[in-house]
Write a protein that holds these residues in place. Sequence first.
Motif, PDB file in Angstrom:
ATOM      1  N   ALA A  68       0.376  -1.136   0.482  1.00 33.12           N
ATOM      2  CA  ALA A  68       0.029  -0.068   0.172  1.00 33.12           C
ATOM      3  C   ALA A  68       0.650   1.092   0.052  1.00 33.12           C
ATOM      4  CB  ALA A  68      -0.799   0.025   1.281  1.00 33.12           C
ATOM      5  N   GLN A  69       1.658   0.725   0.879  1.00 41.21           N
ATOM      6  CA  GLN A  69       2.719   2.631   0.989  1.00 41.21           C
ATOM      7  C   GLN A  69       3.787   3.077  -0.268  1.00 41.21           C
ATOM      8  OE1 GLN A  69       5.105   1.639   4.580  1.00 41.21           O
ATOM      9  NE2 GLN A  69       4.461   3.625   5.361  1.00 41.21           N
ATOM     10  N   ALA A  70       3.744   1.429  -1.096  1.00 44.23           N
ATOM     11  CA  ALA A  70       4.689   1.543  -2.153  1.00 44.23           C
ATOM     12  C   ALA A  70       3.783   2.529  -3.362  1.00 44.23           C
ATOM     13  CB  ALA A  70       5.381   0.544  -3.273  1.00 44.23           C
ATOM     14  N   LEU A  71       1.885   2.036  -3.539  1.00 38.86           N
ATOM     15  CA  LEU A  71       1.304   2.131  -4.535  1.00 38.86           C
ATOM     16  C   LEU A  71       0.937   4.162  -3.815  1.00 38.86           C
ATOM     17  CD1 LEU A  71      -0.831   1.766  -6.553  1.00 38.86           C
ATOM     18  CD2 LEU A  71      -2.491   1.516  -4.942  1.00 38.86           C
ATOM     19  N   LEU A 116       4.455  17.091  -1.765  1.00 34.94           N
ATOM     20  CA  LEU A 116       5.354  15.645  -1.928  1.00 34.94           C
ATOM     21  C   LEU A 116       5.368  15.647  -0.193  1.00 34.94           C
ATOM     22  CD1 LEU A 116       5.885  13.115  -3.207  1.00 34.94           C
ATOM     23  CD2 LEU A 116       7.900  14.384  -3.136  1.00 34.94           C
ATOM     24  N   ALA A 117       5.344  16.629   0.787  1.00 32.58           N
ATOM     25  CA  ALA A 117       6.089  16.471   1.815  1.00 32.58           C
ATOM     26  C   ALA A 117       5.324  16.214   2.947  1.00 32.58           C
ATOM     27  CB  ALA A 117       7.286  17.940   2.624  1.00 32.58           C
ATOM     28  N   VAL A 118       3.687  16.343   2.471  1.00 31.73           N
ATOM     29  CA  VAL A 118       2.253  16.527   3.293  1.00 31.73           C
ATOM     30  C   VAL A 118       2.055  14.829   2.701  1.00 31.73           C
ATOM     31  CG1 VAL A 118       0.090  17.376   3.114  1.00 31.73           C
ATOM     32  CG2 VAL A 118       2.780  19.169   3.189  1.00 31.73           C
ATOM     33  N   TRP A 119       2.088  14.222   1.871  1.00 28.97           N
ATOM     34  CA  TRP A 119       2.280  12.957   1.064  1.00 28.97           C
ATOM     35  C   TRP A 119       2.688  12.304   2.096  1.00 28.97           C
ATOM     36  CZ3 TRP A 119      -2.337  11.715  -1.906  1.00 28.97           C
ATOM     37  CH2 TRP A 119      -2.700  10.400  -2.713  1.00 28.97           C
ATOM     38  N   GLY A 120       3.789  12.530   1.571  1.00 31.62           N
ATOM     39  CA  GLY A 120       4.611  11.691   2.683  1.00 31.62           C
ATOM     40  C   GLY A 120       4.315  11.221   3.347  1.00 31.62           C
ATOM     41  N   PHE A 121       4.328  12.710   4.187  1.00 31.45           N
ATOM     42  CA  PHE A 121       4.310  12.508   5.946  1.00 31.45           C
ATOM     43  C   PHE A 121       2.686  12.074   6.670  1.00 31.45           C
ATOM     44  CE2 PHE A 121       3.210  14.214  10.346  1.00 31.45           C
ATOM     45  CZ  PHE A 121       4.388  13.607  10.531  1.00 31.45           C
ATOM     46  N   THR A 164      10.192   1.708  -2.436  1.00 28.84           N
ATOM     47  CA  THR A 164       9.363   2.448  -0.998  1.00 28.84           C
ATOM     48  C   THR A 164       9.314   1.089  -0.175  1.00 28.84           C
ATOM     49  OG1 THR A 164       9.085   4.687  -1.993  1.00 28.84           O
ATOM     50  CG2 THR A 164       7.892   3.902  -0.529  1.00 28.84           C
ATOM     51  N   PHE A 165       8.355   0.623  -1.252  1.00 28.26           N
ATOM     52  CA  PHE A 165       8.120  -1.310  -0.755  1.00 28.26           C
ATOM     53  C   PHE A 165       9.271  -2.217  -0.141  1.00 28.26           C
ATOM     54  CE2 PHE A 165       8.330  -5.506  -1.415  1.00 28.26           C
ATOM     55  CZ  PHE A 165       6.544  -5.682  -1.055  1.00 28.26           C
ATOM     56  N   ALA A 166       9.925  -2.233  -1.014  1.00 24.92           N
ATOM     57  CA  ALA A 166      11.727  -2.647   0.087  1.00 24.92           C
ATOM     58  C   ALA A 166      11.927  -1.888   1.393  1.00 24.92           C
ATOM     59  CB  ALA A 166      13.203  -2.482  -0.571  1.00 24.92           C
ATOM     60  N   CYS A 167      11.912  -0.573   1.451  1.00 25.61           N
ATOM     61  CA  CYS A 167      12.204   0.050   2.729  1.00 25.61           C
ATOM     62  C   CYS A 167      11.302   0.484   3.304  1.00 25.61           C
ATOM     63  CB  CYS A 167      12.504   1.858   2.035  1.00 25.61           C
ATOM     64  SG  CYS A 167      13.831   2.097   1.814  1.00 25.61           S
ATOM     65  N   VAL A 227       8.278  13.498  -9.815  1.00 28.68           N
ATOM     66  CA  VAL A 227       9.441  13.179 -10.130  1.00 28.68           C
ATOM     67  C   VAL A 227       9.391  11.981 -10.920  1.00 28.68           C
ATOM     68  CG1 VAL A 227      10.787  12.152  -8.726  1.00 28.68           C
ATOM     69  CG2 VAL A 227       9.279  13.783  -8.137  1.00 28.68           C
ATOM     70  N   PRO A 228      11.421  11.939 -11.588  1.00 26.99           N
ATOM     71  CA  PRO A 228      11.215  11.408 -12.388  1.00 26.99           C
ATOM     72  C   PRO A 228      11.699   9.588 -11.921  1.00 26.99           C
ATOM     73  CG  PRO A 228      13.346  12.398 -11.601  1.00 26.99           C
ATOM     74  CD  PRO A 228      11.911  13.132 -12.002  1.00 26.99           C
ATOM     75  N   GLY A 229      11.294   8.669 -12.650  1.00 32.72           N
ATOM     76  CA  GLY A 229      11.460   7.246 -11.505  1.00 32.72           C
ATOM     77  C   GLY A 229      10.327   6.794 -10.465  1.00 32.72           C
ATOM     78  N   ALA A 230       9.350   7.670 -11.154  1.00 35.31           N
ATOM     79  CA  ALA A 230       8.342   7.489 -10.278  1.00 35.31           C
ATOM     80  C   ALA A 230       8.784   5.648  -9.868  1.00 35.31           C
ATOM     81  CB  ALA A 230       7.120   8.006 -10.648  1.00 35.31           C
ATOM     82  N   LEU A 231       8.401   4.732 -11.699  1.00 33.54           N
ATOM     83  CA  LEU A 231       8.138   3.443 -11.065  1.00 33.54           C
ATOM     84  C   LEU A 231       9.290   2.796 -10.074  1.00 33.54           C
ATOM     85  CD1 LEU A 231       6.172   1.188 -11.752  1.00 33.54           C
ATOM     86  CD2 LEU A 231       7.284   0.278 -13.643  1.00 33.54           C
ATOM     87  N   LEU A 232      10.181   3.527 -10.388  1.00 35.87           N
ATOM     88  CA  LEU A 232      11.092   2.444  -9.856  1.00 35.87           C
ATOM     89  C   LEU A 232      11.934   3.074  -8.370  1.00 35.87           C
ATOM     90  CD1 LEU A 232      14.274   0.709  -9.916  1.00 35.87           C
ATOM     91  CD2 LEU A 232      15.311   3.179 -10.338  1.00 35.87           C
ATOM     92  N   LEU A 233      11.281   4.393  -7.393  1.00 33.22           N
ATOM     93  CA  LEU A 233      11.006   5.325  -6.193  1.00 33.22           C
ATOM     94  C   LEU A 233       9.712   4.697  -6.083  1.00 33.22           C
ATOM     95  CD1 LEU A 233      11.891   8.746  -7.149  1.00 33.22           C
ATOM     96  CD2 LEU A 233      12.894   7.270  -6.430  1.00 33.22           C
ATOM     97  N   GLY A 234       8.860   4.196  -6.004  1.00 33.71           N
ATOM     98  CA  GLY A 234       7.537   2.548  -6.081  1.00 33.71           C
ATOM     99  C   GLY A 234       8.678   1.406  -5.436  1.00 33.71           C
ATOM    100  N   LEU A 235       9.082   1.318  -6.213  1.00 28.01           N
ATOM    101  CA  LEU A 235      10.027  -0.272  -5.879  1.00 28.01           C
ATOM    102  C   LEU A 235      10.253  -0.532  -4.101  1.00 28.01           C
ATOM    103  CD1 LEU A 235      10.273  -1.882  -9.098  1.00 28.01           C
ATOM    104  CD2 LEU A 235       8.787  -2.404  -7.851  1.00 28.01           C
TER     105      LEU A 235
END
Length: 355
Positions: A218-221, A274-279, A242-245, A232-240
Amino acid sequence: MFNNDRLLVQILLLGLLGASLWVLAPFWSALFWAAVLSFASWPLMRTLTRWLKGRQAAAAALLTAGWTVLVAVPLVMLGFNLADHVREATALIKNLQVAGLPPPPSWLEGVPFVGERLLGLWQTIDQQGAAFFDTVRPYLGQVGNWLLARSAQVGGGMLELALSLILVFFFYRDGPRLAAFVHSLLERLIGGRAEHYLELIAGTVQRVVNGVIGTAAAQALLAYIGFMIAGVPGALLLGLMTFACSLIMVPPLIWGPAVLWLFWQGEVGMAVFLAVWGFLVISGVDNILKPYLISRGGNLPLVVVLLGVFGGILAFGFMGLFLGPTVLAVAYSLLSDWVAGKAPPAEPASEEQVR
């Protein structure tokens, strides 16, 4: 009559058991993660073995390779990424010491309420760069030592992960024999209740694994959606990544640098978004979804699950995410059985009390 030979055999067995535990002590963490991973994915192992017509070793090798690609590769990429960022940060600090700060970005003055102060601070640091870096140099050394220590821990964690993925193959291949051994051991210790406690431990671990993996997905999605909206470039790689982290409970390692990158590019609005979305969304969903998924389908009170999750993490580290709920579940069940077995029967009310 007391049997000295039997006592000697028992002492030798206890000594042998203690020596075995001492030999295995450096590998407890790797053994634990291999056992949890193989146990949680055992239904998939059964299905894969059936598709391969009973070739259990081939199914174990294929599933282990799948886990290596899914878990190890993103974590290794993350490690190299962090190492590159550390080198870039070190080179940036050296350049700043020689050439000073670059011109302030155009968006800095436009930051609401504090833009002029930030611009003045930028110019002050640029004018007094040498004195500033002389002041912070001792702290930079401390930060460098801290980063070096953390890098060593990350390297040790990578080796432990590699060992876990090697061990998980043997857990897959020899799983039925190990399960029969554990069942026999518990029957010898607690008798007829062995099956009940095996099911209790199995269900608890399965729900925890579902909660961890489900929350990470869910967090990766959500991270992927946020990166796409922010551009942000490379959104799919960053999402993957995020799943690992998320599996190690540190998703800010991914969206945090993305926020800083957006600020540096002058995209202040998207950086704030993005800061608000992430937090609130990416990291906040962990506090809601994970306890719900872990407690779903079990007969344990939710407060026991929550205390087990958070207390286990504080007591044992990341392993406590699995150990905490399992220990509390077994203890709660043992106490419930003891109370049910020891509770005196209710006495019938006398005629005078009824009147």
